[in-house]
Design a protein around this motif. Structure first.
Motif, PDB file in Angstrom:
ATOM      1  N   SER A 150       0.851  -1.197   0.000  1.00 39.25           N
ATOM      2  CA  SER A 150       0.000   0.000   0.000  1.00 39.25           C
ATOM      3  C   SER A 150       0.883   1.242   0.000  1.00 39.25           C
ATOM      4  O   SER A 150       1.990   1.235   0.544  1.00 39.25           O
ATOM      5  CB  SER A 150      -0.912   0.022   1.233  1.00 39.25           C
ATOM      6  N   ARG A 151       0.365   2.296  -0.600  1.00 36.63           N
ATOM      7  CA  ARG A 151       1.062   3.587  -0.596  1.00 36.63           C
ATOM      8  C   ARG A 151       0.105   4.639  -0.047  1.00 36.63           C
ATOM      9  O   ARG A 151      -0.994   4.830  -0.577  1.00 36.63           O
ATOM     10  CB  ARG A 151       1.533   3.971  -1.995  1.00 36.63           C
ATOM     11  N   VAL A 152       0.530   5.304   1.013  1.00 38.63           N
ATOM     12  CA  VAL A 152      -0.288   6.309   1.690  1.00 38.63           C
ATOM     13  C   VAL A 152       0.531   7.588   1.810  1.00 38.63           C
ATOM     14  O   VAL A 152       1.736   7.541   2.091  1.00 38.63           O
ATOM     15  CB  VAL A 152      -0.727   5.822   3.092  1.00 38.63           C
ATOM     16  N   VAL A 153      -0.131   8.719   1.598  1.00 37.72           N
ATOM     17  CA  VAL A 153       0.524  10.019   1.757  1.00 37.72           C
ATOM     18  C   VAL A 153      -0.029  10.686   3.009  1.00 37.72           C
ATOM     19  O   VAL A 153      -1.248  10.788   3.178  1.00 37.72           O
ATOM     20  CB  VAL A 153       0.294  10.918   0.526  1.00 37.72           C
ATOM     21  N   PHE A 154       0.874  11.116   3.884  1.00 40.42           N
ATOM     22  CA  PHE A 154       0.484  11.801   5.116  1.00 40.42           C
ATOM     23  C   PHE A 154       0.891  13.269   5.026  1.00 40.42           C
ATOM     24  O   PHE A 154       2.006  13.591   4.598  1.00 40.42           O
ATOM     25  CB  PHE A 154       1.165  11.167   6.334  1.00 40.42           C
ATOM     26  N   ALA A 155      -0.019  14.131   5.446  1.00 42.34           N
ATOM     27  CA  ALA A 155       0.280  15.552   5.622  1.00 42.34           C
ATOM     28  C   ALA A 155       0.167  15.836   7.115  1.00 42.34           C
ATOM     29  O   ALA A 155      -0.908  15.684   7.703  1.00 42.34           O
ATOM     30  CB  ALA A 155      -0.692  16.418   4.833  1.00 42.34           C
ATOM     31  N   VAL A 156       1.284  16.209   7.732  1.00 44.76           N
ATOM     32  CA  VAL A 156       1.339  16.349   9.191  1.00 44.76           C
ATOM     33  C   VAL A 156       1.579  17.805   9.552  1.00 44.76           C
ATOM     34  O   VAL A 156       2.564  18.416   9.110  1.00 44.76           O
ATOM     35  CB  VAL A 156       2.457  15.468   9.786  1.00 44.76           C
ATOM     36  N   GLY A 157       0.664  18.354  10.338  1.00 45.84           N
ATOM     37  CA  GLY A 157       0.803  19.709  10.856  1.00 45.84           C
ATOM     38  C   GLY A 157       0.637  19.715  12.363  1.00 45.84           C
ATOM     39  O   GLY A 157       0.481  18.662  12.990  1.00 45.84           O
ATOM     40  N   ARG A 158       0.645  20.884  12.959  1.00 43.50           N
ATOM     41  CA  ARG A 158       0.540  20.968  14.417  1.00 43.50           C
ATOM     42  C   ARG A 158      -0.835  20.560  14.926  1.00 43.50           C
ATOM     43  O   ARG A 158      -0.958  20.029  16.032  1.00 43.50           O
ATOM     44  CB  ARG A 158       0.849  22.395  14.877  1.00 43.50           C
ATOM     45  N   GLN A 159      -1.854  20.796  14.113  1.00 41.75           N
ATOM     46  CA  GLN A 159      -3.213  20.543  14.576  1.00 41.75           C
ATOM     47  C   GLN A 159      -3.875  19.340  13.914  1.00 41.75           C
ATOM     48  O   GLN A 159      -4.905  18.870  14.400  1.00 41.75           O
ATOM     49  CB  GLN A 159      -4.091  21.787  14.311  1.00 41.75           C
ATOM     50  N   ALA A 160      -3.298  18.850  12.823  1.00 42.25           N
ATOM     51  CA  ALA A 160      -3.993  17.787  12.091  1.00 42.25           C
ATOM     52  C   ALA A 160      -3.008  16.895  11.343  1.00 42.25           C
ATOM     53  O   ALA A 160      -1.914  17.324  10.959  1.00 42.25           O
ATOM     54  CB  ALA A 160      -4.998  18.386  11.110  1.00 42.25           C
TER      55      ALA A 160
END
Length: 305
Positions: free
Chosen positions: A67-77
Motif C-alpha cells: 500500500s502507498r499512503v501520503v500523510f500531511a502532518v501539521g501541528r493541529q492535524a
C-alpha cells in the motif's frame, strides 16, 4: 475558508481514501494543503505541513499486500490519503488511538500510525520466515537426495525453490525501502515537534529504535534468503554434474562395443575371424570384457557415488 466536515471536527487524524474526491477537496481547502501533489513525490514541506509518502507491506487475510499512503502532518492535524479499501495497519492505528485516548494531538497520532505500520512489517517478516522454513525443508530434501537412493529430486525442484526465494527477496527489498521511509518520517516529525509537545520526544525515540530493530530483522531474513539461494545453486550444480556423470559412464561402457562393431562392419575382403567357428562367441566375450573394464575402473575410483 471552508470548514471541515462535522464528522472530522475535533479529530486530529483526518482519513480520506482516493475515491472521496469531494471530501478531499474540502479538507485541502480548509487546511490549505495540497496532498495530492505529494503522491508521486518524496518527503517535502510546505508551510506548517510536512508531506510523507510511505509505501509499506502488510499481511491481510493471509495475503501479502503493498500500500502507498501520503500523510500531511501539521501541528493541529494529520491527513492521510489512502487507497480503498483502507490498509489494515491504519485500521489498527485508529483502534489504538481510540483505546489509548491519544486522539488529542496530531504528532502523537502520527507516531502511533508509524508504529502500527512498523508492527505490520514485523508481522510480514514473521510470515516470510515461515515461508522460508518450507523452502528450507525442500532444500534439505534436495541435498539429502544427492546421497540417497530414494526419491530423486530433479532440477525442476531446485528451480521452483529458487523462484520462491526470488519472490521473498523482492518483498524484503520493499520492506527495506519501507523502513527507510518510516525512519525518515519519524526523524523529520521529531525535528518538527513543537516545544510545547516536548513530552512526546521519548515516544518518537522509542519509535525510531523499533524501526531500526525491524530493519535488523529484515537484514537477518535477507541473509537467510541469500544462504538458501547459495545452497540451492550448489545443489543445482551438483545435480547437473551427476547427470553429466551418468551419461559419461554410459558412454565409457559402450564405447568399446561401438569400436568393435564399427571395425567388423567394414567391407574388408579378407577377414579370417569370420570363418572361425568360435569367432562370434569370442567377439561377444571380448566386447563384454572391454565394457566391464571401464565400468570397474570408474567404480574403483568412486565416480559412481
Amino acid at each position: 475558508m471552508n470548514t471541515i466536515d462535522k464528522r472530522d471536527a475535533g479529530r486530529p487524524w483526518l482519513r480520506v481514501d482516493a475515491t472521496q474526491t469531494q471530501r478531499l477537496d474540502e479538507i485541502q481547502r480548509s487546511l490549505g494543503i495540497d496532498i495530492v501533489r505529494a503522491v508521486q513525490g518524496n518527503v517535502s514541506q510546505d508551510g506548517e505541513f510536512s508531506y510523507f509518502p510511505i509505501t509499506f507491506l502488510s499481511v491481510e487475510q493471509g495475503q501479502k499486500k503493498i500500500s502507498r499512503v501520503v500523510f500531511a502532518v501539521g501541528r493541529q492535524a494529520v491527513v492521510s490519503l489512502e487507497p480503498a479499501p483502507a490498509p489494515a495497519p491504519l485500521q489498527t492505528a485508529e483502534l489504538r488511538i481510540a483505546q489509548d485516548g491519544r486522539d488529542n494531538d496530531a504528532f502523537e497520532c502520527f507516531a502511533v500510525i508509524l508504529q502500527a505500520i512498523n508492527d505490520a512489517t514485523d508481522e510480514l517478516l514473521d510470515s516470510l520466515n515461515h515461508d522460508l522454513g518450507k523452502v528450507l525443508v525442500q532444500t534439505n530434501s534436495v541435498l539429502n537426495s544427492l546421497e540417497s537412493r530414494d526419491r530423486d529430486f530433479g532440477v525442476s525442484d531446485v528451480v521452483a525453490a529458487q523462484l520462491d526465494l526470488g519472490e521473498v527477496e523482492k518483498l524484503l527489498s520493499d520492506c527495506i525501502e519501507s523502513q527507510l521511509q518510516l525512519a525518515l518520517a519519524a526523524r523529520h516529525a521529531l525535528a518538527r515537534l513543537p516545544a510545547a509537545q516536548a513530552q512526546l520526544k521519548p515516544l518518537f525515540h522509542t519509535l525510531i529504535d523499533d524501526i531500526e530493530a525491524v530493519e535488523e530483522h529484515v537484514s537477518f531474513v535477507h541473509d537467510r534468503v541469500r544462504l538458501l539461494q547459495t545452497t540451492n545453486n550448489m545443489a543445482l550444480n551438483v545435480k547437473q554434474n551427476q547427470i553429466v556423470k551418468v551419461f559419461s559412464v554410459i558412454t565409457a561402457v559402450f564405447l568399446p562395443a561401438m569400436l568393435i562393431s564399427t571395425y567388423y562392419s567394414m567391407n574388408v575382403a579378407n577377414m579370417p575371424i569370420l570363418e572361425w567357428q568360435y569367432g562370434e562367441p569370442m567377439i561377444i566375450v571380448l566386447t563384454a570384457v572391454l565394457a566391464l573394464l571401464p565400468l570397474l575402473y570408474v567404480k574403483r575410483r568412486g565416480w559412481l557415488r
